[in-house]
Design a protein around this motif. Structure first.
Motif, PDB file in Angstrom:
ATOM      1  N   GLY A 195      -0.901   0.613  -3.456  1.00  0.00           N
ATOM      2  CA  GLY A 195       0.443   0.099  -3.753  1.00  0.00           C
ATOM      3  C   GLY A 195       0.538  -1.054  -4.736  1.00  0.00           C
ATOM      4  O   GLY A 195       1.433  -1.897  -4.620  1.00  0.00           O
ATOM      5  N   GLU A 231       6.080  -4.260  -9.475  1.00  0.00           N
ATOM      6  CA  GLU A 231       7.527  -4.057  -9.645  1.00  0.00           C
ATOM      7  C   GLU A 231       8.336  -5.122  -8.917  1.00  0.00           C
ATOM      8  O   GLU A 231       9.393  -5.549  -9.382  1.00  0.00           O
ATOM      9  N   ARG A 234       3.902  -1.130  -6.608  1.00  0.00           N
ATOM     10  CA  ARG A 234       5.006  -1.657  -5.803  1.00  0.00           C
ATOM     11  C   ARG A 234       5.034  -3.186  -5.903  1.00  0.00           C
ATOM     12  O   ARG A 234       6.086  -3.797  -6.079  1.00  0.00           O
TER      13      ARG A 234
END
Ligand code: F6R
Length: 371
Positions: A30, A36, A33
């Motif tokens: 991840g 972002e 993620r």
């Protein structure tokens, strides 16, 4: 070993970088993620900073030292770059077990380790205590926070559970608060912080995986770097910090080599290496991290870049990006954030999980066996 599983054909690269399944298959832990959500992390860090009591007493501070390694040290470089122009005292970043001899009771030492368990930082903490330096520790827990608590050293706890290099917001913004509280800054940096937060949010919308290859600057940069050795040059002091961050993010996320340098220093040594490197540099790419106002604000720097670019000529591929924003902090973050995304896209092209850092983990485990 990192292999290049994809043909170096532009169309395929675009397809891979736009393909959600490829990203989900490789980015098992991840990292995308976290990258972002960097804007949210920065906002949370700024909010948390307001609630901390950094515990630093005002008084005569003659120097500031940030001690840490890797993803915890880069925040120190960032702080030095954005705060030095407004700081009455020198800011030094230390990446070692020891501390410079000048560190003493009038030095403010910030010991930063996201995990709280990095042995070099723990050793430097001990030295700082012996020298009776004023101290603030920043970590998400670990031995550093245990020692700080036992020794009654002011400590700032940040949310844990993610890679240090993906936690720059948590580590950077509390340090701004510490400097402001310590009274060493000529002006508050809060307007710079506000601009930076907005710019990071804006960039996240432009660089996130859902934005297609043609419109996404981080994807096209990853494509330009893929299969080549990147040499990242920052053409200003703060851009040199961004260049170092690009290098380490490419190393850690994409698992490949990268080299970084800063203008004008590279004009006094590295420039010569471009003279006879035709064979060596066939698969190199030079990325210039430039200031948007460079031509107007620092024409001599712009001329340096032009001469250097001519000298490199066709020996290596060349590309450049421009910072955005008006404050130094916003401009620095704009370059760093682009590199964070680009290094993750490069990881996808290299066929690796950006989060995994087996080499560092293995090394730390081996060293832990030595007592
Ligand atoms: C891992 C990373 C590393 C660590 C370094 C020090 O994501 O970025 O460079 O930052 O090994 O560890 P900490 O930050 O826990 O002190």
């Amino acid at each position: 070993m990192v292999t290049n599983p994809y043909p170096s054909d532009g169309t395929d690269i675009a397809r891979i970088l736009d393909d959600e399944q490829t990203r989900l298959r490789l980015d098992r832990s991840g990292m995308f993620r976290l990258v972002e959500a960097f804007g949210a992390q920065c906002r949370e860090a700024v909010e948390l900073s307001r609630t901390y009591d950094p515990g630093v007493r005002r008084g005569e501070i003659r120097s500031v030292v940030i001690t840490g390694l890797g993803g915890s040290a880069i925040g120190g470089d960032m702080l030095r770059a954005v705060a030095s122009p407004y700081c009455d005292v020198p800011i030094v970043v230390n990446r070692d077990y020891g501390l410079p001899a000048f560190v003493g009771p009038q030095t403010l030492v910030l010991a930063v380790s996201y995990s709280g368990n990095t042995e070099e930082t723990l050793a430097a903490y001990t030295v700082a205590r012996q020298r009776r330096a004023r101290m603030v520790c920043i970590s998400s827990g670990g031995e550093l926070s245990r020692r700080a608590q036992a020794d009654h050293v002011p400590a700032i706890g940040v949310p844990g559970g993610q890679p240090p290099r993906a936690s720059t917001g948590y580590l950077f913004f509390p340090m701004i608060r510490v400097l402001e509280e310590a009274g060493v800054l000529e002006r508050s940096l809060q307007s710079d912080v506000a601009e930076t937060l907005d710019l990071v949010d804006e960039l996240s919308q432009e660089l996130k995986p859902q934005v297609g290859f043609q419109e996404n600057a981080a994807k096209t940069l990853a494509a330009e770097i893929f299969g080549r050795v990147p040499v990242i040059y920052g053409t200003a002091d703060y851009a040199g910090v961004a260049a170092l961050r690009w290098k380490t993010q490419i190393n850690e996320n994409a698992k490949c080599h990268a080299f970084a340098g800063t203008f004008p220093e590279v004009n006094h040594n590295e420039i010569l290496a471009w003279e006879e490197c035709r064979r060596q540099a066939r698969r190199w790419v030079v990325v210039f991290l430039r200031d948007a106002e460079e031509e107007q604000a620092t024409p001599r720097m712009a001329r340096r870049v032009a001469v250097t670019r001519r000298l490199i000529g066709r020996k290596a591929t060349q590309t450049e990006v421009r910072s955005r924003g008006s404050s130094l902090m916003a401009r620095l973050f704009s370059l760093i954030y682009l590199g964070d995304f680009a290094s993750c896209y490069l990881a996808l092209l290299n066929g690796v999980d950006p989060t995994v850092i087996r080499g560092i983990d293995r090394l730390k485990a081996e060293l832990a066996k030595l007592k």
